[in-house]
Scaffold this motif. Structure first.
Motif, PDB file in Angstrom:
ATOM      1  N   VAL A 163      44.043  45.851  45.275  1.00 53.90           N
ATOM      2  CA  VAL A 163      44.111  44.567  44.576  1.00 53.90           C
ATOM      3  C   VAL A 163      43.542  44.812  43.184  1.00 53.90           C
ATOM      4  CG1 VAL A 163      43.186  42.224  44.453  1.00 53.90           C
ATOM      5  CG2 VAL A 163      43.986  43.131  46.631  1.00 53.90           C
ATOM      6  N   PHE A 164      44.211  44.300  42.179  1.00 54.89           N
ATOM      7  CA  PHE A 164      43.780  44.469  40.796  1.00 54.89           C
ATOM      8  C   PHE A 164      43.024  43.227  40.349  1.00 54.89           C
ATOM      9  CE2 PHE A 164      47.294  47.312  41.424  1.00 54.89           C
ATOM     10  CZ  PHE A 164      46.837  48.473  40.836  1.00 54.89           C
ATOM     11  N   LEU A 165      41.862  43.448  39.756  1.00 52.60           N
ATOM     12  CA  LEU A 165      41.052  42.380  39.196  1.00 52.60           C
ATOM     13  C   LEU A 165      41.167  42.509  37.680  1.00 52.60           C
ATOM     14  CD1 LEU A 165      38.980  40.125  39.256  1.00 52.60           C
ATOM     15  CD2 LEU A 165      37.203  41.840  39.625  1.00 52.60           C
ATOM     16  N   TYR A 166      42.007  41.669  37.088  1.00 53.44           N
ATOM     17  CA  TYR A 166      42.273  41.730  35.650  1.00 53.44           C
ATOM     18  C   TYR A 166      41.232  40.900  34.914  1.00 53.44           C
ATOM     19  CZ  TYR A 166      44.430  40.618  31.165  1.00 53.44           C
ATOM     20  OH  TYR A 166      44.659  40.425  29.825  1.00 53.44           O
ATOM     21  N   LEU A 167      40.491  41.553  34.020  1.00 51.52           N
ATOM     22  CA  LEU A 167      39.491  40.884  33.212  1.00 51.52           C
ATOM     23  C   LEU A 167      40.117  40.512  31.871  1.00 51.52           C
ATOM     24  CD1 LEU A 167      36.367  43.114  33.971  1.00 51.52           C
ATOM     25  CD2 LEU A 167      37.104  40.994  35.094  1.00 51.52           C
ATOM     26  N   THR A 172      32.720  35.070  41.627  1.00 53.23           N
ATOM     27  CA  THR A 172      34.036  34.424  41.686  1.00 53.23           C
ATOM     28  C   THR A 172      35.063  35.354  42.321  1.00 53.23           C
ATOM     29  OG1 THR A 172      33.519  33.101  39.726  1.00 53.23           O
ATOM     30  CG2 THR A 172      35.851  33.329  40.304  1.00 53.23           C
ATOM     31  N   ALA A 173      35.044  36.629  41.937  1.00 47.20           N
ATOM     32  CA  ALA A 173      36.000  37.597  42.489  1.00 47.20           C
ATOM     33  C   ALA A 173      35.831  37.713  44.001  1.00 47.20           C
ATOM     34  CB  ALA A 173      35.822  38.959  41.825  1.00 47.20           C
ATOM     35  N   VAL A 174      34.604  37.874  44.459  1.00 48.42           N
ATOM     36  CA  VAL A 174      34.356  38.018  45.900  1.00 48.42           C
ATOM     37  C   VAL A 174      34.803  36.758  46.635  1.00 48.42           C
ATOM     38  CG1 VAL A 174      32.567  38.245  47.670  1.00 48.42           C
ATOM     39  CG2 VAL A 174      32.509  39.717  45.641  1.00 48.42           C
ATOM     40  N   GLY A 213      32.748  46.372  37.587  1.00 46.64           N
ATOM     41  CA  GLY A 213      33.029  47.276  38.697  1.00 46.64           C
ATOM     42  C   GLY A 213      31.768  47.749  39.396  1.00 46.64           C
ATOM     43  N   ILE A 214      30.764  48.131  38.629  1.00 46.24           N
ATOM     44  CA  ILE A 214      29.492  48.579  39.216  1.00 46.24           C
ATOM     45  C   ILE A 214      28.854  47.447  40.011  1.00 46.24           C
ATOM     46  CG2 ILE A 214      27.121  49.248  38.639  1.00 46.24           C
ATOM     47  CD1 ILE A 214      28.400  50.868  36.268  1.00 46.24           C
ATOM     48  N   ALA A 215      28.818  46.251  39.422  1.00 47.60           N
ATOM     49  CA  ALA A 215      28.194  45.107  40.103  1.00 47.60           C
ATOM     50  C   ALA A 215      28.990  44.685  41.336  1.00 47.60           C
ATOM     51  CB  ALA A 215      28.052  43.938  39.124  1.00 47.60           C
ATOM     52  N   LEU A 216      30.307  44.732  41.245  1.00 43.85           N
ATOM     53  CA  LEU A 216      31.153  44.363  42.384  1.00 43.85           C
ATOM     54  C   LEU A 216      30.978  45.365  43.524  1.00 43.85           C
ATOM     55  CD1 LEU A 216      33.307  42.517  43.623  1.00 43.85           C
ATOM     56  CD2 LEU A 216      35.046  43.852  42.394  1.00 43.85           C
ATOM     57  N   ALA A 217      30.978  46.647  43.203  1.00 44.11           N
ATOM     58  CA  ALA A 217      30.779  47.678  44.230  1.00 44.11           C
ATOM     59  C   ALA A 217      29.418  47.503  44.900  1.00 44.11           C
ATOM     60  CB  ALA A 217      30.911  49.074  43.622  1.00 44.11           C
ATOM     61  N   ALA A 218      28.391  47.200  44.111  1.00 45.76           N
ATOM     62  CA  ALA A 218      27.055  46.991  44.678  1.00 45.76           C
ATOM     63  C   ALA A 218      27.041  45.769  45.590  1.00 45.76           C
ATOM     64  CB  ALA A 218      26.027  46.839  43.559  1.00 45.76           C
ATOM     65  N   PRO A 276      29.559  35.633  32.309  1.00 46.86           N
ATOM     66  CA  PRO A 276      28.541  36.616  32.708  1.00 46.86           C
ATOM     67  C   PRO A 276      29.017  37.462  33.896  1.00 46.86           C
ATOM     68  CG  PRO A 276      27.544  34.447  32.391  1.00 46.86           C
ATOM     69  CD  PRO A 276      29.041  34.257  32.319  1.00 46.86           C
ATOM     70  N   VAL A 277      28.598  38.727  33.921  1.00 42.44           N
ATOM     71  CA  VAL A 277      29.032  39.663  34.950  1.00 42.44           C
ATOM     72  C   VAL A 277      28.789  39.111  36.354  1.00 42.44           C
ATOM     73  CG1 VAL A 277      28.594  41.949  35.969  1.00 42.44           C
ATOM     74  CG2 VAL A 277      28.840  41.710  33.497  1.00 42.44           C
ATOM     75  N   GLY A 278      27.607  38.582  36.609  1.00 40.66           N
ATOM     76  CA  GLY A 278      27.291  38.054  37.936  1.00 40.66           C
ATOM     77  C   GLY A 278      28.229  36.934  38.352  1.00 40.66           C
ATOM     78  N   GLU A 279      28.605  36.101  37.405  1.00 37.15           N
ATOM     79  CA  GLU A 279      29.537  35.009  37.695  1.00 37.15           C
ATOM     80  C   GLU A 279      30.934  35.547  38.001  1.00 37.15           C
ATOM     81  OE1 GLU A 279      31.530  31.493  35.087  1.00 37.15           O
ATOM     82  OE2 GLU A 279      29.335  31.671  34.941  1.00 37.15           O
ATOM     83  N   VAL A 280      31.371  36.540  37.226  1.00 34.61           N
ATOM     84  CA  VAL A 280      32.686  37.146  37.461  1.00 34.61           C
ATOM     85  C   VAL A 280      32.726  37.781  38.855  1.00 34.61           C
ATOM     86  CG1 VAL A 280      34.278  38.980  36.721  1.00 34.61           C
ATOM     87  CG2 VAL A 280      33.166  37.530  35.010  1.00 34.61           C
TER      88      VAL A 280
END
Length: 182
Positions: free
Chosen positions: A115-119, A174-176, A34-39, A167-171
Motif C-alpha cells: 500500500v502506498f502512503l502518498y505524502l 491518521t495513516a494507521v 516512515g521511521i515513525a510509522l514503522a516504530a 505534524p509527523v505524529g498526526e500523519v
C-alpha cells in the motif's frame, strides 16, 4: 529498526498491510513519517535513499535528475528489501519517492500487497524543506523535476493520500487509523 512485526495477520480485521511504501517528492517527509510509522507498527523500516547506487547519488548531488532507466536498479533493490521480510511473515515500511505509476507497479511486482502512503505537499514547501536539510545529496534545485514527473496515485492503485504539512505524529496516527479501516 529491525523488529518483528507486531501486527495482526494481513487481511485480518483491523490489520494494516504487510508492506507500506511512504512516497512523494523530496522534502515531503518520507523518512520522518516512515521511521515513525514503522516504530508505531513495530516493523522494519527501509530507507530507500540508502539503496541508491553511488552513481545515482553523484548525479543527483550535481543537480542532474535521474532517468527512468537509472531508477530501475534502485527500485529493484527496494523491492527486494521489501519482499524479504514480507516473505517471512513480517511487516515493513519503506521510504521511496515512487513518483510514477510505473515505479509503483515495479515495486508491487516484488510484493503485490504493498500500500502506498502518498505524502502530498506543495512545491514551495518542498523546496524550502530540501533547502534547509543538512548532509543530504538531493539539492533543492531538483524538487521541481520531481513535481514534473509526479503521477498522483490513481483510484485503482492501493494508495492513501495524506497532507505532508501536518505534524509527523498526526500523519502517522491518521495513516494507521485509515489503513485499519480498509
Amino acid at each position: 529498526m529491525d523488529e518483528k512485526a507486531a501486527q495482526a495477520p494481513a487481511g485480518a480485521p483491523g490489520s494494516v498491510p504487510p508492506a507500506i511504501v511512504v512516497m512523494g517528492v523530496a522534502g515531503c517527509g518520507k523518512s520522518a513519517v516512515g521511521i515513525a510509522l514503522a516504530a508505531a507498527l513495530g516493523v522494519t523500516f527501509i530507507e530507500g535513499d540508502r539503496l541508491h547506487p553511488p552513481e545515482n547519488v553523484a548525479r543527483m548531488a550535481s543537480g542532474e535528475p535521474l532517468t527512468d532507466q537509472l531508477r530501475e536498479g534502485w527500485l529493484d533493490a527496494i523491492g527486494e528489501r521489501i519482499a524479504a521480510p514480507v516473505g517471512q511473515g513480517e511487516g515493513v515500511v519503506a521510504a521511496c519517492s515512487a513518483l510514477k505509476r510505473s515505479y509503483r507497479a515495479r515495486l508491487s511486482g516484488f510484493c503485490p500487497q504493498i500500500v502506498f502512503l502518498y505524502l502530498e505537499i506543495d512545491p514551495a514547501t518542498a523546496r524550502r524543506r530540501v533547502g534547509n536539510r543538512k548532509g543530504h545529496f538531493m539539492p533543492a534545485s531538483l524538487v521541481d523535476s520531481q513535481f514534473a514527473i509526479l503521477e498522483l496515485p490513481a483510484a485503482d492503485e492501493r494508495a492513501l493520500t495524506l497532507d505532508a504539512t501536518r505534524p509527523v505524529g498526526e500523519v502517522v496516527a491518521t495513516a494507521v487509523r485509515q489503513m485499519r479501516r480498509s
